[in-house]
Design an enzyme around this catalytic site. Structure first.
Site, short mmCIF file in Angstrom:
data_model
loop_
_atom_site.label_atom_id
_atom_site.label_comp_id
_atom_site.label_asym_id
_atom_site.label_seq_id
_atom_site.Cartn_x
_atom_site.Cartn_y
_atom_site.Cartn_z
N LYS A 206 57.87 37.61 38.39
CA LYS A 206 57.46 38.94 37.96
C LYS A 206 57.20 38.98 36.44
CE LYS A 206 57.66 41.17 41.95
NZ LYS A 206 58.80 42.01 42.37
N ARG A 240 63.84 37.19 47.75
CA ARG A 240 62.43 36.95 48.07
C ARG A 240 61.83 36.11 46.95
NH1 ARG A 240 57.28 39.05 47.11
NH2 ARG A 240 55.93 39.22 48.94
#
Length: 266
Positions: A206, A240
Protein backbone atom coordinates in the site's frame (compact mmCIF):
# COMPACT_ATOMS: atom_id res chain seq x y z
CA UNK A 1 -4.91 -14.74 1.92
CA UNK A 2 -3.08 -14.59 -1.40
CA UNK A 3 -4.07 -11.95 -3.94
CA UNK A 4 -4.94 -12.80 -7.54
CA UNK A 5 -5.74 -9.59 -9.42
CA UNK A 6 -7.56 -10.41 -12.67
CA UNK A 7 -7.27 -6.80 -13.78
CA UNK A 8 -5.27 -4.76 -16.30
CA UNK A 9 -4.71 -1.86 -13.90
CA UNK A 10 -4.02 -3.05 -10.37
CA UNK A 11 -1.51 -0.75 -8.66
CA UNK A 12 0.82 -3.65 -7.80
CA UNK A 13 0.61 -6.21 -10.60
CA UNK A 14 -1.82 -4.87 -13.17
CA UNK A 15 -2.22 -7.06 -16.25
CA UNK A 16 -0.05 -9.97 -15.14
CA UNK A 17 -2.92 -12.34 -14.40
CA UNK A 18 -5.68 -11.03 -16.65
CA UNK A 19 -5.92 -14.26 -18.64
CA UNK A 20 -7.50 -17.27 -16.86
CA UNK A 21 -4.45 -19.46 -17.42
CA UNK A 22 -2.13 -16.82 -15.96
CA UNK A 23 -4.47 -16.44 -12.98
CA UNK A 24 -4.41 -20.20 -12.46
CA UNK A 25 -0.63 -20.31 -12.57
CA UNK A 26 -0.42 -17.52 -10.01
CA UNK A 27 -3.00 -19.26 -7.83
CA UNK A 28 -0.93 -22.46 -7.92
CA UNK A 29 2.19 -20.52 -6.94
CA UNK A 30 0.40 -18.87 -4.02
CA UNK A 31 -1.00 -22.16 -2.75
CA UNK A 32 2.40 -23.82 -3.06
CA UNK A 33 3.85 -20.92 -1.07
CA UNK A 34 1.33 -21.52 1.72
CA UNK A 35 -1.79 -19.47 0.99
CA UNK A 36 -4.85 -20.60 2.96
CA UNK A 37 -7.29 -18.51 0.91
CA UNK A 38 -7.19 -17.08 -2.61
CA UNK A 39 -8.73 -13.64 -3.10
CA UNK A 40 -9.78 -13.04 -6.69
CA UNK A 41 -10.82 -9.62 -7.94
CA UNK A 42 -11.68 -8.22 -11.35
CA UNK A 43 -11.94 -4.51 -10.57
CA UNK A 44 -9.05 -2.44 -9.33
CA UNK A 45 -9.97 -0.56 -6.17
CA UNK A 46 -6.82 1.51 -6.08
CA UNK A 47 -7.32 5.23 -5.35
CA UNK A 48 -8.99 7.16 -8.21
CA UNK A 49 -9.87 3.96 -10.11
CA UNK A 50 -12.97 4.12 -12.33
CA UNK A 51 -15.69 1.50 -11.84
CA UNK A 52 -15.68 -1.53 -14.14
CA UNK A 53 -18.92 -2.40 -15.97
CA UNK A 54 -20.72 -5.50 -14.68
CA UNK A 55 -20.22 -7.60 -17.80
CA UNK A 56 -16.52 -6.76 -17.97
CA UNK A 57 -15.97 -7.77 -14.36
CA UNK A 58 -17.85 -11.03 -14.93
CA UNK A 59 -15.78 -11.74 -18.04
CA UNK A 60 -12.59 -11.28 -16.03
CA UNK A 61 -13.31 -13.24 -12.87
CA UNK A 62 -15.67 -16.09 -13.68
CA UNK A 63 -13.42 -18.00 -16.14
CA UNK A 64 -10.54 -17.61 -13.70
CA UNK A 65 -12.57 -18.93 -10.76
CA UNK A 66 -13.88 -21.87 -12.80
CA UNK A 67 -10.36 -22.84 -13.85
CA UNK A 68 -8.85 -22.37 -10.40
CA UNK A 69 -11.62 -24.37 -8.76
CA UNK A 70 -11.14 -27.15 -11.30
CA UNK A 71 -7.40 -27.44 -10.60
CA UNK A 72 -7.41 -26.48 -6.91
CA UNK A 73 -10.63 -28.05 -5.61
CA UNK A 74 -9.97 -27.64 -1.90
CA UNK A 75 -8.58 -24.09 -1.54
CA UNK A 76 -11.13 -21.53 -0.27
CA UNK A 77 -11.72 -18.75 -2.79
CA UNK A 78 -12.98 -15.28 -1.93
CA UNK A 79 -14.49 -13.01 -4.56
CA UNK A 80 -13.39 -9.41 -4.14
CA UNK A 81 -16.38 -7.42 -5.37
CA UNK A 82 -19.11 -5.07 -4.25
CA UNK A 83 -21.50 -6.14 -7.03
CA UNK A 84 -24.09 -8.70 -5.97
CA UNK A 85 -24.40 -10.19 -9.46
CA UNK A 86 -20.65 -10.75 -9.65
CA UNK A 87 -20.63 -12.31 -6.19
CA UNK A 88 -23.53 -14.60 -7.09
CA UNK A 89 -21.90 -15.76 -10.33
CA UNK A 90 -18.61 -16.29 -8.49
CA UNK A 91 -20.27 -18.42 -5.83
CA UNK A 92 -21.96 -20.43 -8.58
CA UNK A 93 -18.55 -20.89 -10.20
CA UNK A 94 -16.99 -22.22 -7.01
CA UNK A 95 -16.08 -19.27 -4.77
CA UNK A 96 -16.67 -19.64 -1.03
CA UNK A 97 -16.38 -16.16 0.51
CA UNK A 98 -17.63 -12.66 -0.33
CA UNK A 99 -15.02 -9.94 0.22
CA UNK A 100 -16.88 -6.63 -0.17
CA UNK A 101 -14.97 -3.35 0.17
CA UNK A 102 -18.27 -1.54 0.79
CA UNK A 103 -19.17 -3.65 3.80
CA UNK A 104 -22.27 -4.89 1.93
CA UNK A 105 -23.56 -1.32 1.57
CA UNK A 106 -23.34 -0.43 -2.13
CA UNK A 107 -25.86 -3.03 -3.28
CA UNK A 108 -28.60 -4.19 -0.87
CA UNK A 109 -28.89 -7.46 -2.80
CA UNK A 110 -25.49 -8.46 -1.41
CA UNK A 111 -27.01 -8.92 2.05
CA UNK A 112 -29.75 -11.25 0.83
CA UNK A 113 -27.21 -13.19 -1.25
CA UNK A 114 -24.91 -13.71 1.73
CA UNK A 115 -27.86 -14.76 3.88
CA UNK A 116 -29.23 -17.21 1.34
CA UNK A 117 -25.87 -18.80 0.51
CA UNK A 118 -24.70 -18.81 4.14
CA UNK A 119 -21.14 -17.92 3.14
CA UNK A 120 -18.53 -15.98 5.11
CA UNK A 121 -18.41 -12.25 4.35
CA UNK A 122 -15.57 -9.76 4.79
CA UNK A 123 -16.96 -6.41 5.89
CA UNK A 124 -14.49 -3.63 5.13
CA UNK A 125 -14.54 -0.02 6.23
CA UNK A 126 -14.13 2.56 3.49
CA UNK A 127 -14.90 6.26 3.34
CA UNK A 128 -16.32 7.16 -0.09
CA UNK A 129 -15.63 5.05 -3.18
CA UNK A 130 -12.31 4.16 -4.84
CA UNK A 131 -12.55 7.04 -7.33
CA UNK A 132 -12.89 9.64 -4.56
CA UNK A 133 -11.85 7.98 -1.29
CA UNK A 134 -8.42 9.66 -1.22
CA UNK A 135 -9.70 13.16 -1.97
CA UNK A 136 -8.88 14.75 1.40
CA UNK A 137 -10.34 12.08 3.72
CA UNK A 138 -10.92 13.40 7.24
CA UNK A 139 -11.69 11.84 10.61
CA UNK A 140 -12.26 13.46 13.97
CA UNK A 141 -11.67 10.06 15.59
CA UNK A 142 -10.61 7.41 13.08
CA UNK A 143 -10.71 4.52 15.56
CA UNK A 144 -14.05 5.54 17.01
CA UNK A 145 -15.60 6.05 13.60
CA UNK A 146 -14.42 2.67 12.29
CA UNK A 147 -15.60 0.92 15.44
CA UNK A 148 -19.01 2.61 15.17
CA UNK A 149 -19.19 1.53 11.53
CA UNK A 150 -18.42 -2.07 12.47
CA UNK A 151 -21.03 -2.06 15.23
CA UNK A 152 -23.67 -0.72 12.84
CA UNK A 153 -22.76 -3.28 10.19
CA UNK A 154 -22.83 -6.16 12.67
CA UNK A 155 -26.25 -5.07 13.91
CA UNK A 156 -27.64 -4.57 10.39
CA UNK A 157 -26.29 -7.79 8.97
CA UNK A 158 -27.26 -10.03 11.88
CA UNK A 159 -30.72 -8.46 12.02
CA UNK A 160 -30.98 -9.22 8.30
CA UNK A 161 -30.34 -12.88 8.99
CA UNK A 162 -26.60 -13.24 8.41
CA UNK A 163 -24.94 -15.51 10.96
CA UNK A 164 -22.60 -13.51 13.20
CA UNK A 165 -20.08 -16.36 12.98
CA UNK A 166 -19.82 -15.76 9.21
CA UNK A 167 -18.65 -12.12 9.53
CA UNK A 168 -15.01 -11.02 9.24
CA UNK A 169 -14.01 -7.39 9.83
CA UNK A 170 -11.44 -5.41 7.82
CA UNK A 171 -10.52 -1.84 8.91
CA UNK A 172 -9.65 -0.96 5.31
CA UNK A 173 -6.01 0.12 5.33
CA UNK A 174 -5.57 2.65 2.51
CA UNK A 175 -9.28 2.99 1.72
CA UNK A 176 -10.22 6.57 2.45
CA UNK A 177 -7.41 6.90 4.97
CA UNK A 178 -4.59 9.36 5.42
CA UNK A 179 -1.03 8.22 6.14
CA UNK A 180 -1.48 8.88 9.86
CA UNK A 181 -4.86 7.11 9.87
CA UNK A 182 -3.29 3.91 8.57
CA UNK A 183 -0.61 4.04 11.25
CA UNK A 184 -3.18 4.70 13.97
CA UNK A 185 -5.33 1.77 12.84
CA UNK A 186 -2.37 -0.60 12.90
CA UNK A 187 -1.05 0.78 16.17
CA UNK A 188 -4.41 0.28 17.89
CA UNK A 189 -5.57 -2.83 16.01
CA UNK A 190 -6.33 -4.68 19.25
CA UNK A 191 -9.19 -2.27 19.88
CA UNK A 192 -11.27 -3.99 17.21
CA UNK A 193 -10.78 -7.42 18.79
CA UNK A 194 -13.34 -6.50 21.42
CA UNK A 195 -16.02 -6.75 18.74
CA UNK A 196 -15.49 -10.49 18.88
CA UNK A 197 -15.00 -11.13 15.18
CA UNK A 198 -11.90 -12.19 13.19
CA UNK A 199 -9.86 -9.33 11.77
CA UNK A 200 -8.51 -9.22 8.23
CA UNK A 201 -5.71 -6.76 7.53
CA UNK A 202 -4.52 -5.87 4.03
CA UNK A 203 -1.39 -3.67 4.14
CA UNK A 204 0.31 -5.30 1.16
CA UNK A 205 2.30 -2.87 -1.00
CA UNK A 206 0.00 0.00 0.00
CA UNK A 207 0.93 3.65 -0.45
CA UNK A 208 1.74 4.18 3.23
CA UNK A 209 4.47 1.53 2.90
CA UNK A 210 5.85 3.53 -0.01
CA UNK A 211 5.73 6.73 2.03
CA UNK A 212 7.77 5.09 4.76
CA UNK A 213 10.29 3.28 2.55
CA UNK A 214 10.35 5.46 -0.56
CA UNK A 215 9.92 2.38 -2.74
CA UNK A 216 7.52 1.71 -5.67
CA UNK A 217 4.78 -0.93 -5.26
CA UNK A 218 6.78 -3.81 -6.72
CA UNK A 219 9.56 -3.20 -4.15
CA UNK A 220 7.39 -2.94 -1.04
CA UNK A 221 7.26 -6.56 0.08
CA UNK A 222 9.90 -6.17 2.80
CA UNK A 223 8.13 -3.11 4.15
CA UNK A 224 4.83 -4.95 3.92
CA UNK A 225 6.25 -7.70 6.13
CA UNK A 226 6.87 -5.13 8.85
CA UNK A 227 3.17 -4.29 8.82
CA UNK A 228 2.23 -7.97 8.64
CA UNK A 229 4.42 -8.84 11.64
CA UNK A 230 2.96 -5.99 13.66
CA UNK A 231 -0.60 -6.98 12.69
CA UNK A 232 -0.06 -10.60 13.73
CA UNK A 233 1.34 -9.54 17.09
CA UNK A 234 -1.71 -7.30 17.57
CA UNK A 235 -4.08 -10.19 16.97
CA UNK A 236 -4.94 -10.12 13.25
CA UNK A 237 -6.40 -13.40 12.02
CA UNK A 238 -6.11 -13.07 8.22
CA UNK A 239 -3.36 -11.27 6.30
CA UNK A 240 -4.09 -10.34 2.71
CA UNK A 241 -0.76 -10.25 0.86
CA UNK A 242 0.79 -10.50 -2.58
CA UNK A 243 3.98 -12.25 -1.45
CA UNK A 244 2.70 -15.31 0.39
CA UNK A 245 6.08 -17.07 0.61
CA UNK A 246 7.66 -14.14 2.45
CA UNK A 247 4.67 -13.82 4.78
CA UNK A 248 4.76 -17.55 5.55
CA UNK A 249 8.44 -17.36 6.50
CA UNK A 250 7.75 -14.38 8.72
CA UNK A 251 4.84 -16.14 10.44
CA UNK A 252 6.89 -19.29 10.96
CA UNK A 253 9.59 -17.31 12.77
CA UNK A 254 7.09 -15.40 14.94
CA UNK A 255 5.19 -18.57 15.84
CA UNK A 256 8.36 -20.49 16.63
CA UNK A 257 9.75 -17.76 18.87
CA UNK A 258 6.45 -17.26 20.69
CA UNK A 259 6.07 -21.02 21.29
CA UNK A 260 9.49 -21.42 22.90
CA UNK A 261 9.97 -20.65 26.55
CA UNK A 262 13.11 -18.75 27.37
CA UNK A 263 15.60 -19.57 30.13
CA UNK A 264 14.58 -18.99 33.71
CA UNK A 265 16.72 -16.66 35.83
CA UNK A 266 16.29 -17.35 39.52
Amino acid sequence: MGVVNVTPDSFSDGGKYLQPQSALEQAKRLVAAGADILDIGGESTRPFADPVPLEEELTRVIPAIVLIRQHLPHIPISIDTYKAQVAEAALDAGADIINDISGLRFEPEMISLAREREVPVVVMHMKGRPRDMQLSPHYDDVLGEIEAFFKERLETLTTSGIDLEKIILDPGIGFGKRFEDNLTILRELKRFLRLGRPLLVGPSRKAFIGQITGRPPEERDAGTMGAVAWSVLQGAHILRVHNVAMARDLLAVIQTISARKGPSYG
